[in-house]
Design a protein around this motif. Structure first.
Motif, PDB file in Angstrom:
ATOM      1  N   SER A  75      19.177  -8.523  31.767  1.00 49.13           N
ATOM      2  CA  SER A  75      19.625  -7.313  31.773  1.00 49.13           C
ATOM      3  C   SER A  75      20.843  -6.989  31.017  1.00 49.13           C
ATOM      4  CB  SER A  75      20.093  -6.940  33.122  1.00 49.13           C
ATOM      5  OG  SER A  75      18.837  -7.007  33.992  1.00 49.13           O
ATOM      6  N   VAL A  76      21.741  -7.931  30.508  1.00 50.23           N
ATOM      7  CA  VAL A  76      22.789  -7.623  29.785  1.00 50.23           C
ATOM      8  C   VAL A  76      22.437  -7.869  28.427  1.00 50.23           C
ATOM      9  CG1 VAL A  76      24.926  -8.445  29.064  1.00 50.23           C
ATOM     10  CG2 VAL A  76      24.623  -8.475  31.436  1.00 50.23           C
ATOM     11  N   ILE A  77      21.661  -8.620  27.754  1.00 47.46           N
ATOM     12  CA  ILE A  77      21.098  -8.720  26.426  1.00 47.46           C
ATOM     13  C   ILE A  77      20.299  -7.083  26.372  1.00 47.46           C
ATOM     14  CG2 ILE A  77      19.539  -9.688  25.131  1.00 47.46           C
ATOM     15  CD1 ILE A  77      20.808 -12.643  26.245  1.00 47.46           C
ATOM     16  N   ASN A  78      19.600  -6.900  27.271  1.00 44.67           N
ATOM     17  CA  ASN A  78      18.656  -5.681  27.130  1.00 44.67           C
ATOM     18  C   ASN A  78      19.389  -4.442  26.917  1.00 44.67           C
ATOM     19  OD1 ASN A  78      16.209  -7.039  27.063  1.00 44.67           O
ATOM     20  ND2 ASN A  78      15.838  -6.805  29.324  1.00 44.67           N
ATOM     21  N   ALA A  79      20.642  -4.451  27.722  1.00 40.60           N
ATOM     22  CA  ALA A  79      21.657  -3.405  27.727  1.00 40.60           C
ATOM     23  C   ALA A  79      22.407  -3.320  26.435  1.00 40.60           C
ATOM     24  CB  ALA A  79      22.348  -3.306  29.042  1.00 40.60           C
ATOM     25  N   THR A  80      22.972  -4.348  25.981  1.00 37.53           N
ATOM     26  CA  THR A  80      23.706  -4.641  24.846  1.00 37.53           C
ATOM     27  C   THR A  80      22.889  -4.519  23.400  1.00 37.53           C
ATOM     28  OG1 THR A  80      23.966  -6.694  24.827  1.00 37.53           O
ATOM     29  CG2 THR A  80      25.665  -5.670  26.039  1.00 37.53           C
ATOM     30  N   ALA A 123      23.042 -20.551  32.479  1.00 33.36           N
ATOM     31  CA  ALA A 123      22.232 -19.211  32.793  1.00 33.36           C
ATOM     32  C   ALA A 123      21.518 -18.766  31.683  1.00 33.36           C
ATOM     33  CB  ALA A 123      23.423 -18.262  33.247  1.00 33.36           C
ATOM     34  N   LEU A 124      22.086 -18.872  30.488  1.00 34.55           N
ATOM     35  CA  LEU A 124      21.505 -18.398  29.403  1.00 34.55           C
ATOM     36  C   LEU A 124      20.182 -19.441  29.045  1.00 34.55           C
ATOM     37  CD1 LEU A 124      24.335 -17.582  26.918  1.00 34.55           C
ATOM     38  CD2 LEU A 124      22.936 -16.011  28.034  1.00 34.55           C
ATOM     39  N   LYS A 125      20.144 -20.605  29.254  1.00 32.53           N
ATOM     40  CA  LYS A 125      19.260 -21.663  29.314  1.00 32.53           C
ATOM     41  C   LYS A 125      18.045 -20.950  30.002  1.00 32.53           C
ATOM     42  CE  LYS A 125      21.165 -25.864  27.680  1.00 32.53           C
ATOM     43  NZ  LYS A 125      21.508 -27.431  28.106  1.00 32.53           N
ATOM     44  N   MET A 126      18.282 -20.862  31.320  1.00 37.45           N
ATOM     45  CA  MET A 126      17.306 -20.586  32.354  1.00 37.45           C
ATOM     46  C   MET A 126      16.673 -19.018  31.830  1.00 37.45           C
ATOM     47  SD  MET A 126      19.077 -21.442  36.017  1.00 37.45           S
ATOM     48  CE  MET A 126      17.687 -20.442  36.811  1.00 37.45           C
ATOM     49  N   ALA A 127      17.304 -18.073  31.182  1.00 37.92           N
ATOM     50  CA  ALA A 127      16.850 -16.950  30.980  1.00 37.92           C
ATOM     51  C   ALA A 127      15.754 -17.189  29.569  1.00 37.92           C
ATOM     52  CB  ALA A 127      17.822 -15.988  30.215  1.00 37.92           C
ATOM     53  N   GLY A 128      15.962 -18.130  28.841  1.00 33.57           N
ATOM     54  CA  GLY A 128      14.589 -18.729  28.042  1.00 33.57           C
ATOM     55  C   GLY A 128      14.836 -17.871  26.520  1.00 33.57           C
ATOM     56  N   SER A 129      13.675 -17.452  25.995  1.00 35.22           N
ATOM     57  CA  SER A 129      13.828 -17.169  24.671  1.00 35.22           C
ATOM     58  C   SER A 129      14.763 -15.868  24.360  1.00 35.22           C
ATOM     59  CB  SER A 129      12.447 -16.905  24.134  1.00 35.22           C
ATOM     60  OG  SER A 129      11.538 -15.824  24.844  1.00 35.22           O
ATOM     61  N   VAL A 130      14.739 -14.805  25.226  1.00 36.86           N
ATOM     62  CA  VAL A 130      15.324 -13.935  25.439  1.00 36.86           C
ATOM     63  C   VAL A 130      16.839 -14.107  25.098  1.00 36.86           C
ATOM     64  CG1 VAL A 130      16.297 -11.751  26.680  1.00 36.86           C
ATOM     65  CG2 VAL A 130      13.873 -12.524  26.892  1.00 36.86           C
ATOM     66  N   ALA A 131      17.497 -15.128  25.699  1.00 37.99           N
ATOM     67  CA  ALA A 131      18.889 -15.474  25.523  1.00 37.99           C
ATOM     68  C   ALA A 131      19.151 -16.530  24.501  1.00 37.99           C
ATOM     69  CB  ALA A 131      19.319 -15.981  26.833  1.00 37.99           C
ATOM     70  N   ALA A 132      18.011 -16.967  23.851  1.00 41.25           N
ATOM     71  CA  ALA A 132      18.106 -18.069  23.077  1.00 41.25           C
ATOM     72  C   ALA A 132      19.153 -17.937  21.906  1.00 41.25           C
ATOM     73  CB  ALA A 132      16.968 -18.756  22.418  1.00 41.25           C
ATOM     74  N   GLU A 133      19.285 -16.763  21.122  1.00 35.46           N
ATOM     75  CA  GLU A 133      20.195 -16.274  20.372  1.00 35.46           C
ATOM     76  C   GLU A 133      21.451 -16.179  20.771  1.00 35.46           C
ATOM     77  OE1 GLU A 133      20.777 -12.828  16.704  1.00 35.46           O
ATOM     78  OE2 GLU A 133      18.891 -13.131  17.654  1.00 35.46           O
TER      79      GLU A 133
END
Length: 155
Positions: A75-80, A123-133
């Protein structure tokens, strides 16, 4: 009467009134807690208040967003992400690359930075590819911080 109305409208729209009214503190808590509606509305909120934030409020908001990143990375990545792509430099300071660069590092001690990363990494690892960068950016930032500390220790 018109003068009071203008002052009232200006006060409602300005961050100084928001901050002094306690609404700012409540908003920051909602962001930190990764409140879903608050995060969804973040790009619009930043668009409306971003240019009125002073340095202190900007740091407070970026730190709150980085804390929310631990709780709900997607959600944070999608918002930012939209803020990252904005042509407005004031909005860009709340973009994904900045949030993933540990924005609180200017205020945090080394131990606090390490503790934050220890929570953020899984937390970022669990978020998968969305959070990889984001995770890559955070690792790079932490490596730079560690290198700077090591260099200053040898001087």
């Amino acid at each position: 009467m018109i003068g009071r109305a203008v002052v009232l409208v200006a006060c409602i729209l300005s961050m100084s009134c928001l901050a002094s009214s306690g609404e700012w503190s409540a908003y920051i808590r909602q962001v930190e807690q990764a409140d879903h509606k608050t995060l969804q509305a973040l790009p619009e909120k930043i668009g409306s208040i971003g240019d009125t934030l002073d340095a202190e409020h900007s740091v407070e908001l970026t730190t709150a967003i980085s804390m929310a990143l631990i709780k709900d990375p997607v959600s944070v990545i999608n918002a930012t992400k939209p803020l990252e792509k904005s042509t407005d430099r004031l909005q860009q300071r709340f973009g994904t690359s900045f949030i993933c660069s540990i924005p609180g590092m200017t205020q945090f001690t080394q131990a606090q930075i390490e503790a934050y990363f220890a929570k953020a990494e899984p937390a970022l690892k669990m978020a998968g590819s969305v959070a990889a960068e984001c995770l890559g950016t955070m690792r790079d930032t932490l490596a730079e911080i560690r290198q700077e500390i090591a260099q200053s220790a040898t001087k």
